[in-house]
Enzyme design. Structure first.
Site, PDB file in Angstrom:
ATOM      1  N   CYS A   1      72.521  50.496  64.608  1.00 31.50           N
ATOM      2  CA  CYS A   1      71.881  49.188  64.776  1.00 31.50           C
ATOM      3  C   CYS A   1      72.914  48.059  64.775  1.00 31.50           C
ATOM      4  CB  CYS A   1      70.832  48.956  63.689  1.00 31.50           C
ATOM      5  SG  CYS A   1      71.469  49.067  61.998  1.00 31.50           S
ATOM      6  N   HIS A  20      69.824  47.193  57.595  1.00 33.33           N
ATOM      7  CA  HIS A  20      69.483  47.267  59.021  1.00 33.33           C
ATOM      8  C   HIS A  20      69.837  45.948  59.699  1.00 33.33           C
ATOM      9  CE1 HIS A  20      67.491  48.692  62.587  1.00 33.33           C
ATOM     10  NE2 HIS A  20      66.605  47.705  62.568  1.00 33.33           N
TER      11      HIS A  20
END
Length: 540
Positions: A113, A483
């Protein structure tokens, strides 16, 4: 005995016979034959209201030469759509992205990510994509030593640029999520740090998006920029032109007043924003990073001394990246930790507070004029918006008044009714010229204020005023996990300034993100907090 009367419908007038001895349905049939308005959709306005099938002509009292108003649509009614209408509010994120023509996301290949968010944020720089597309072929050495063997890999001196170009091309031609496996392979080969395995032994480790940003921008420095032919700028590469600032650092010590200050320059790809217990706004964090005490050896004192380090930008790039320093090393726990403090960032950034005095004096006139023009443009937008709202309302009021007049008023010569409603109000926007005319005038005024040295510097900001176009956020409490998500201004992707919403790139999940919710990315908890911000210089 039949009466000769008139009916009005859709601006047309018809002669008909009305027999008071026959029921109203017979008159409606005659109206249908003349106008084509079906009886079930027909409204005939008479004295006291609407003509009904059981109305009594004696009570209505029709007169010779009287005019009746007929309301209703002629012909067949529109057919319902083959598929039921679906509203945006009822669609999920994937359906919304498809309907609105959203850009595509990138598939997460296992803790990637950080890379996906960086690639999407860099996509907010259309000039970079144009430069990469022209950078179409592998670069070969100018001078090849004799008897030197080159493999296909060794001859491709910038695989990152080539692979990123191909990835952007694939994203532009796809309608679904793209798997960036080829680019990831090249990235890990070029930067072994990103090939580090997870300590748990399950796949690859999570990496830092800011480090990925730094590595990519550094490895794209070979990409050629705009031609400097006829310009005095010595910058020939894209990153140097559009994304690199010049930082002037001055060191002076109050302990050694006789020691002359030392001045140094360095090129920087981002501005740091330090976050302390007292940092509430991005600008204060930047100033904290630019003004810092430094302890070093003093040649004049012959000992360690405290120096004041004052740094300012002597060149502002067209694209200015700001790094929110949210990760720091804590000695007490011997571990990297995240600073989750809430720090507000502006959608519009005035960078004149962080430049040298010389550059500020050059930019102040055009920055002030640009701000003044923005206010004037906003006022014109408000006037035009009020005008668009006022004209239909005035027209609707006129129609209603006219209908009421036709229904309830009868003239003395046989009850004929005329349209007497007021006309539309005079639009306040009639005094405004087309916006293009103002734009040309404003551009000429601003161009006259640009300092010649700044105008000759390709890729430099000419105004010192910036708009926020992309954000990389980190979600989670731990520095080595969590994330990363990218948020990009839709106008930066489409080139249409009227696109005010943003696009959220959560790996391959792409959705609309309202601009008024950007303040939720300030931080203050484990949810997404701004980590890298990209600002684009306001144009003329």
């Amino acid at each position: 005995m039949a009466l000769n009367v008139y009916i009005k419908h859709a601006g047309n007038k018809y002669d008909l016979e009305l027999d008071p001895e026959k029921p109203p349905l017979a008159f409606k049939e005659a109206v249908y034959q003349s106008t084509g308005v079906p009886i079930d959709r027909m409204k005939i306005m008479v004295k006291g209201g609407v003509l009904k099938d059981d109305s009594d002509w004696k009570k209505i009292g029709p007169k010779e030469g009287q005019t009746f108003m007929v309301i209703g649509a002629a012909g067949e009614l529109p057919k319902p759509p083959a598929e039921p209408t679906r509203f945006l509010e009822d669609m999920n994120d994937t359906e919304l992205a498809d309907v609105l023509g959203m850009p595509v996301g990138l598939t997460n290949l296992g803790n990637t990510c950080y890379m996906s968010a960086t690639i999407q944020a860099l996509r907010a720089i259309p000039e970079l994509q144009a430069a990469l597309s022209e950078f179409a072929h592998p670069i070969f050495p100018v001078c090849i030593p004799p008897n030197t063997h080159y493999t296909s890999r060794s001859r491709d001196l910038n695989p990152i640029a080539r692979s990123l170009r191909d990835l952007y091309a694939s994203m532009a031609s796809s309608t679904g999520g793209v798997m960036p496996l080829a680019f990831l392979t090249v990235l890990r080969d070029a930067v072994p740090q990103f090939a580090e395995r997870s300590r748990t032994g399950n796949g690859y480790a999570q990496q830092d998006a800011e480090e990925c940003w730094t590595q990519l921008t550094n490895r794209l420095k070979d990409v050629p920029g705009e031609s400097t032919l006829g310009a005095s700028s010595s910058r020939t590469k894209f990153i140097d032109q559009y994304m690199t600032g010049t930082l002037v650092r001055t060191l002076s010590s109050p302990e050694a007043p006789d020691e002359p200050p030392s001045v140094s320059e360095e090129n920087v790809l981002k501005v740091e924003c330090n976050i302390t217990v007292n940092t509430n706004f991005m600008l204060s964090g930047i100033m904290e990073a630019l003004n810092q005490p430094v302890v070093k050896h003093s040649a004049t004192l012959g000992r360690e001394a405290t120096y004041n380090s004052r740094s300012r930008l002597s060149r502002l790039p067209f694209y200015l990246a700001v790094h929110m320093v949210r990760f720091t090393w804590r000695r007490d726990i011997n571990k990297k930790a995240k600073i989750m403090r809430k720090v507000k960032f502006p959608n519009e950034f005035d960078a004149l507070d962080i430049v040298t005095d010389e550059l500020r004096e050059k930019m102040r006139p055009i920055a002030s004029k640009r701000t003044e023009i923005e206010k004037a443009r906003e006022e014109r937008r408000k006037v035009r918006k009020r005008t668009r709202a006022a004209v239909p309302a005035a027209q609707g009021q006129s129609v209603d008044a006219a209908s009421a007049t036709e229904v309830n008023v009868e003239s003395s010569n046989g009850g004929d009714v005329e349209m007497n409603g007021p006309g539309p109000e005079q639009s306040p926007g009639d005094e405004l010229r087309p916006e293009e005319w103002y734009g040309e005038q404003e551009k000429r005024e601003l161009e006259a204020l640009i300092d010649p040295s700044i105008k000759a510097d390709i890729g430099a900001s000419q105004t010192g005023l910036y708009d926020l176009v992309a954000i990389i956020t980190h979600k989670g409490a731990a520095a080595d996990s969590g994330h990363y998500i990218a948020f990009v201004a839709r106008r930066a992707l489409t080139g249409k300034e009227e696109d005010q919403d943003w696009v959220k790139f959560d790996d391959d999940k792409v959705s609309v993100f309202p601009a008024d919710k950007l303040a939720t990315l300030d931080g203050g908890g484990e949810d997404s907090a701004a980590y890298v911000l990209l600002y684009r210089s306001k144009g003329l």
